[in-house]
Design an enzyme around this catalytic site. Sequence first.
Site, PDB file in Angstrom:
ATOM      1  N   ASP A   1       0.800  -1.234  -0.011  1.00 18.35           N
ATOM      2  CA  ASP A   1       0.070  -0.012  -0.079  1.00 18.35           C
ATOM      3  C   ASP A   1       1.139   1.288  -0.012  1.00 18.35           C
ATOM      4  OD1 ASP A   1      -2.004  -1.651   0.605  1.00 18.35           O
ATOM      5  OD2 ASP A   1      -2.917  -1.050   2.163  1.00 18.35           O
TER       6      ASP A   1
ATOM      7  N   HIS B   1      -5.253   9.121   0.642  1.00 18.19           N
ATOM      8  CA  HIS B   1      -5.171   8.322   1.981  1.00 18.19           C
ATOM      9  C   HIS B   1      -5.942   8.909   3.088  1.00 18.19           C
ATOM     10  CE1 HIS B   1      -3.447   5.582   4.856  1.00 18.19           C
ATOM     11  NE2 HIS B   1      -3.033   4.661   4.012  1.00 18.19           N
TER      12      HIS B   1
ATOM     13  N   HIS C   1       3.613  -2.412   3.050  1.00 23.23           N
ATOM     14  CA  HIS C   1       3.720  -1.085   2.608  1.00 23.23           C
ATOM     15  C   HIS C   1       4.895  -0.748   1.719  1.00 23.23           C
ATOM     16  CE1 HIS C   1       0.776  -0.808   5.655  1.00 23.23           C
ATOM     17  NE2 HIS C   1       0.232   0.079   5.170  1.00 23.23           N
TER      18      HIS C   1
END
Length: 252
Positions: A48, A103, A197
Amino acid sequence: MFTKTALTALFSVLAASVTVNAAPTARQNGLQVINSCYNSGQVALTYDDGPYNYENDIANQFGDQKATFFLNGNNYVCIYDRVDQVRALHAAGHTLGSHTWSHKDLTTLSEGEIHEELEKVENAFIKILGLKPLYFRPPYGSYNDLVLSVLAQRGYKKVFLWTDDTGDANGESVQYSQGVIDGVANSYPEPKMVLEHSVIDTTASQVVPYAINRLNNAGYQLVAVDTCLGDAGEWPYEWVGEPGTPDGSWYC
């Protein structure tokens, strides 16, 4: 559309040949919330918050195997400043999904604001790749009925969560993340979906190589989320047209 009960019964029948971790939750217009892979012996490693500086380094370590990247439009950097990087990930066969424009926690936004967060990153995908994403991961794993309704209106097919979190975005150590990977490896052949991530340097340089080696040695195949769902997966995009050429509108 199948009801949740019908889907659960269907996957129970399939379980004799395919290990199903959890039946999807059916939503409006076919939108489903997915918690795990379905195919026994497969793991989806998902990344992500990019694009940033490490996506290509991560992708190059997978060889013929595939990863999934859920991208923002304007989080660590502007996606329009990483056009070549995004195109390279797609060309290598990795699956790319939406992670919103900036986000934000979508559950704190109005309906119009949710649409804007999705539309802006969709427009970036269309300009860069000629494709609209149909797969989505909510920031912080946070969603509600309004978020799901907007996603369904916009044509999304699946919302992805995860079974295991390496904790890298929360500041956990490399050793902690590797311990999470060990737990996944020890679960073979149970299907798994792992949250990582791509914006964390130690994830790219230490956790990723450890995970690929450890999971492969355990017997797992590393695949993108659309593959690990078996027949329940689909092409994760809508074709819109040919990729564009950067101009004055390509900015954040």
